[in-house]
Scaffold this motif. Structure first.
Motif, PDB file in Angstrom:
ATOM      1  N   UNK A 171     -19.780   7.312  13.569  1.00 26.87           N
ATOM      2  CA  UNK A 171     -19.822   8.825  14.228  1.00 26.87           C
ATOM      3  C   UNK A 171     -20.262   8.658  15.355  1.00 26.87           C
ATOM      4  N   UNK A 201     -11.267  10.375  14.991  1.00 21.88           N
ATOM      5  CA  UNK A 201     -11.071  10.892  13.841  1.00 21.88           C
ATOM      6  C   UNK A 201     -11.891  12.095  13.994  1.00 21.88           C
ATOM      7  N   UNK A 253     -12.949   5.135  15.824  1.00 22.51           N
ATOM      8  CA  UNK A 253     -12.668   3.992  14.984  1.00 22.51           C
ATOM      9  C   UNK A 253     -11.571   2.889  15.858  1.00 22.51           C
ATOM     10  N   UNK A 300     -11.579  -1.942  12.131  1.00 28.80           N
ATOM     11  CA  UNK A 300     -13.145  -1.744  11.998  1.00 28.80           C
ATOM     12  C   UNK A 300     -13.390  -0.525  11.385  1.00 28.80           C
ATOM     13  N   UNK A 301     -14.700  -0.178  11.021  1.00 27.07           N
ATOM     14  CA  UNK A 301     -14.966   1.079  10.202  1.00 27.07           C
ATOM     15  C   UNK A 301     -15.116   2.246  11.119  1.00 27.07           C
ATOM     16  N   UNK A 302     -14.796   3.583  10.722  1.00 29.45           N
ATOM     17  CA  UNK A 302     -15.327   4.334  11.543  1.00 29.45           C
ATOM     18  C   UNK A 302     -16.754   4.712  12.002  1.00 29.45           C
ATOM     19  N   UNK A 351     -15.382  11.058  14.732  1.00 25.57           N
ATOM     20  CA  UNK A 351     -15.732   9.564  14.466  1.00 25.57           C
ATOM     21  C   UNK A 351     -14.751   8.660  15.478  1.00 25.57           C
ATOM     22  N   UNK A 374     -12.857   5.667   0.013  1.00 22.89           N
ATOM     23  CA  UNK A 374     -11.307   6.405   0.909  1.00 22.89           C
ATOM     24  C   UNK A 374     -10.459   5.255   0.951  1.00 22.89           C
ATOM     25  N   UNK A 408     -19.978   3.984   6.992  1.00 27.65           N
ATOM     26  CA  UNK A 408     -19.041   3.151   6.191  1.00 27.65           C
ATOM     27  C   UNK A 408     -19.339   1.896   5.987  1.00 27.65           C
ATOM     28  N   UNK A 409     -18.780   1.153   5.201  1.00 27.88           N
ATOM     29  CA  UNK A 409     -18.840  -0.300   4.970  1.00 27.88           C
ATOM     30  C   UNK A 409     -17.593  -0.601   5.888  1.00 27.88           C
ATOM     31  N   UNK A 410     -17.448  -2.182   6.070  1.00 26.19           N
ATOM     32  CA  UNK A 410     -16.587  -2.639   6.979  1.00 26.19           C
ATOM     33  C   UNK A 410     -15.045  -2.552   6.251  1.00 26.19           C
ATOM     34  N   UNK A 460     -11.960   2.055   2.206  1.00 22.95           N
ATOM     35  CA  UNK A 460     -13.723   2.330   2.942  1.00 22.95           C
ATOM     36  C   UNK A 460     -14.481   2.710   1.725  1.00 22.95           C
ATOM     37  N   UNK A 464      -0.787   7.155   9.521  1.00 23.52           N
ATOM     38  CA  UNK A 464      -0.087   8.478   9.375  1.00 23.52           C
ATOM     39  C   UNK A 464      -0.756   9.527   8.481  1.00 23.52           C
ATOM     40  N   UNK A 465      -1.775   8.858   7.678  1.00 23.95           N
ATOM     41  CA  UNK A 465      -2.256   9.683   6.594  1.00 23.95           C
ATOM     42  C   UNK A 465      -3.868   9.691   7.030  1.00 23.95           C
ATOM     43  N   UNK A 466      -4.279   8.818   7.847  1.00 20.41           N
ATOM     44  CA  UNK A 466      -5.880   8.959   7.865  1.00 20.41           C
ATOM     45  C   UNK A 466      -6.744   8.611   6.744  1.00 20.41           C
ATOM     46  N   UNK A 467      -7.743   9.028   6.726  1.00 18.87           N
ATOM     47  CA  UNK A 467      -8.690   8.626   5.585  1.00 18.87           C
ATOM     48  C   UNK A 467      -8.419   9.814   4.314  1.00 18.87           C
ATOM     49  N   UNK A 504     -16.228  15.254   3.108  1.00 26.43           N
ATOM     50  CA  UNK A 504     -15.494  15.409   4.572  1.00 26.43           C
ATOM     51  C   UNK A 504     -14.052  15.081   4.378  1.00 26.43           C
ATOM     52  N   UNK A 505     -13.427  16.092   4.808  1.00 27.48           N
ATOM     53  CA  UNK A 505     -11.742  15.937   4.863  1.00 27.48           C
ATOM     54  C   UNK A 505     -11.665  15.479   6.531  1.00 27.48           C
ATOM     55  N   UNK A 506     -10.813  14.229   6.387  1.00 24.94           N
ATOM     56  CA  UNK A 506     -10.524  13.886   7.716  1.00 24.94           C
ATOM     57  C   UNK A 506      -9.093  14.087   8.206  1.00 24.94           C
ATOM     58  N   UNK A 507      -8.746  14.034   9.291  1.00 31.10           N
ATOM     59  CA  UNK A 507      -7.467  14.253  10.017  1.00 31.10           C
ATOM     60  C   UNK A 507      -7.054  12.854   9.974  1.00 31.10           C
ATOM     61  N   UNK A 508      -5.706  12.627  10.442  1.00 30.67           N
ATOM     62  CA  UNK A 508      -5.066  11.138  10.625  1.00 30.67           C
ATOM     63  C   UNK A 508      -5.655  10.720  11.662  1.00 30.67           C
TER      64      UNK A 508
END
Lengths: 114, 111
Positions: free
Chosen positions: B45, B87, B37, B41-43, B35, A35, A105-107, A90, A40-43, B99-103
């Motif tokens: 769960x 998220x 975040x 850092x990483x998200x 999630x 990802x 997720x990785x860091x 990510x 503004x776009x997220x993942x 998975x489709x994420x929001x912003x």
């Protein structure tokens, strides 16, 4: 706890440069994902894979290649980097619906293309 | 297509509550996840819901209405350390391994 390791943590390159981002998971998960995250776009999903040798296209694949060499290792390749690819990347692994409902997720890797 | 929408920002006060909203429009549905975040850092769960109704997990609860394409994450007894981005992510119907994420919604908890 599941482990996903990305390298490098930070990378700076120039326009037209060649970059490889690495990801290794020790979770024995079948699925791995790349990802990118931008304000503004997220993942947004670039590429994903469900096993060694497999590659699936995500939502924003242009300018990226990926390769899954083993169950553990998933690489993201930028062969001609552009400033628009400056982002936080990510990697994640999972077996959604089989053993769990979460992505691990990785860091992250912060990439800057000058 | 896969559309997951969240408000960009939310502010609340320590000791009170905050509700983070998420609306989705996807081709099929196989569950929704939340999630947390933190900056840089990483998200991480938090929760997964697939059936309608409220799911209580202590400090937070999650609600789902599939007919309305709507979910929320409710955080109670807020602490300053709950300040983070939250998220929302939807598992689609045609490819339930994605998975489709929001912003994301950036929650700021003030003293």
């Amino acid at each position: 706890e599941a482990a996903v390791t990305q390298s490098p943590r930070n990378k700076v390159t120039v326009t037209g440069g060649n970059v490889t981002l690495s990801c290794r998971q020790t979770n024995s998960h079948n699925y791995m994902y790349w990802y990118r995250q931008d304000t503004g776009h997220g993942l947004r999903l670039i590429h994903y894979s469900y096993g060694a040798g497999n590659l699936q296209i995500g939502d924003v694949p242009d300018g990226y290649k990926a390769t899954r060499t083993t169950q553990e290792d998933f690489f993201l390749l930028l062969e001609l980097a552009s400033p628009s690819q400056t982002s936080l990347y990510f990697c994640a692994s999972s077996d959604l619906g089989i053993s769990n409902e979460r992505l691990f997720f990785g860091h992250g890797t912060k990439l800057s293309v000058l | 297509g896969q559309g997951v929408e969240q408000p960009a920002k939310l502010m609340s006060v320590e000791g009170t509550f905050a509700r983070v909203n998420c609306t989705y429009s996807t081709s099929g549905f196989n569950g929704l996840s939340w999630y947390q975040q933190r900056e840089g850092q990483a998200p991480v769960f938090l929760s997964y819901v697939v059936l309608d109704g409220l799911k209580d997990s202590g400090h937070f609860s999650t609600f789902l209405s599939r007919s309305n394409g709507y979910s929320y994450l409710l955080l109670t007894e807020l602490q300053i350390k709950d300040s983070a981005s939250y998220l929302c992510a939807v598992r689609g119907g045609s490819n339930y391994n994605v998975l489709y994420f929001g912003s994301g919604t950036k929650l700021t908890v003030e003293p």
